[in-house]
Scaffold this motif. Structure first.
Motif, PDB file in Angstrom:
ATOM      1  N   LYS A 176       0.756  -1.430   0.100  1.00 58.86           N
ATOM      2  CA  LYS A 176       0.402   0.318  -0.056  1.00 58.86           C
ATOM      3  C   LYS A 176       1.518   1.061  -0.114  1.00 58.86           C
ATOM      4  O   LYS A 176       1.196   2.221   0.848  1.00 58.86           O
ATOM      5  CB  LYS A 176      -0.911   0.093   0.924  1.00 58.86           C
ATOM      6  CG  LYS A 176      -2.217   1.071   1.084  1.00 58.86           C
ATOM      7  CD  LYS A 176      -3.025   0.464  -0.145  1.00 58.86           C
ATOM      8  CE  LYS A 176      -4.395   1.669   0.453  1.00 58.86           C
ATOM      9  NZ  LYS A 176      -4.763   1.670  -1.142  1.00 58.86           N
ATOM     10  N   ASP A 209       2.110  -2.243  -6.078  1.00 62.11           N
ATOM     11  CA  ASP A 209       1.278  -1.083  -4.978  1.00 62.11           C
ATOM     12  C   ASP A 209      -0.262  -0.852  -5.497  1.00 62.11           C
ATOM     13  O   ASP A 209      -1.037  -1.561  -6.353  1.00 62.11           O
ATOM     14  CB  ASP A 209       1.521   0.658  -5.119  1.00 62.11           C
ATOM     15  CG  ASP A 209       2.386   1.001  -4.360  1.00 62.11           C
ATOM     16  OD1 ASP A 209       2.391   0.851  -3.483  1.00 62.11           O
ATOM     17  OD2 ASP A 209       2.885   1.701  -5.591  1.00 62.11           O
ATOM     18  N   TYR A 212      -6.807  -4.768  -0.109  1.00 65.88           N
ATOM     19  CA  TYR A 212      -5.461  -4.176   0.768  1.00 65.88           C
ATOM     20  C   TYR A 212      -5.299  -4.961   1.753  1.00 65.88           C
ATOM     21  O   TYR A 212      -6.267  -4.324   3.212  1.00 65.88           O
ATOM     22  CB  TYR A 212      -4.956  -3.293   1.055  1.00 65.88           C
ATOM     23  CG  TYR A 212      -2.845  -3.926   1.388  1.00 65.88           C
ATOM     24  CD1 TYR A 212      -2.025  -4.207   1.078  1.00 65.88           C
ATOM     25  CD2 TYR A 212      -2.949  -2.719   2.952  1.00 65.88           C
ATOM     26  CE1 TYR A 212      -1.135  -4.389   1.245  1.00 65.88           C
ATOM     27  CE2 TYR A 212      -1.755  -3.169   3.106  1.00 65.88           C
ATOM     28  CZ  TYR A 212      -0.287  -3.887   2.332  1.00 65.88           C
ATOM     29  OH  TYR A 212       0.429  -3.774   3.257  1.00 65.88           O
TER      30      TYR A 212
END
Length: 145
Positions: free
Chosen positions: A12, A67, A74
């Motif tokens: 992240k 990412d 996530y």
């Protein structure tokens, strides 16, 4: 080139830092492509996030990472996949793996032509393991997922 299997980690907003660190630990060559580089930014604020990174080491290790954009879940601890990749010479082999992995799986992205020119698909197998399959197009280097 033969097909390869390696871990693919999702972060992240810290992929660039993480992969630079892993390169300092393991050595090797690191390539990083942002969402903007690959014309895949759906949210302008995420244009500079890493869509794909690839670290290849002198010892033969391969590590990939990206990412996680805001539109995707996530969850630390569940932030990895297994990547199967290769070039056109490995296409039949990779499609065979895809077909067999798809049995009882949840396909989140069908194995088809992606915006960066490769054939790409994502699924979670019947045991809960996330898989990425990437077949490099004629003009793209292997390992873009």
């Amino acid at each position: 080139m033969t097909a390869t299997l390696n871990p693919y980690i999702s972060f992240k907003d810290t992929t660039r830092d993480a992969m630079t660190f892993y390169q300092s630990v393991l050595g090797g060559d690191l390539t990083i492509s942002t969402f903007a580089d690959l014309h895949a930014a759906q949210d302008p604020s995420e244009a500079d996030l890493v869509m794909h990174s690839l670290l290849t080491t002198p010892s033969g290790f391969t590590l990939m990472a990206s990412d996680t954009p805001a539109r995707m879940e996530y969850a630390p601890g569940n932030n990895f996949s297994i990547s199967l990749s290769g070039d056109a010479e490995s296409e039949d082999e990779l499609r065979g793996y895809w077909d067999r992995l798809s049995d009882g799986a949840t396909v989140s992205m069908p194995l088809e032509k992606a915006i960066w020119g490769d054939t790409f698909g994502m699924l979670t197998d019947r045991f809960g393991i996330a898989w990425l399959v990437n077949i490099a197009g004629d003009d793209t280097p292997t390992g873009h997922s």
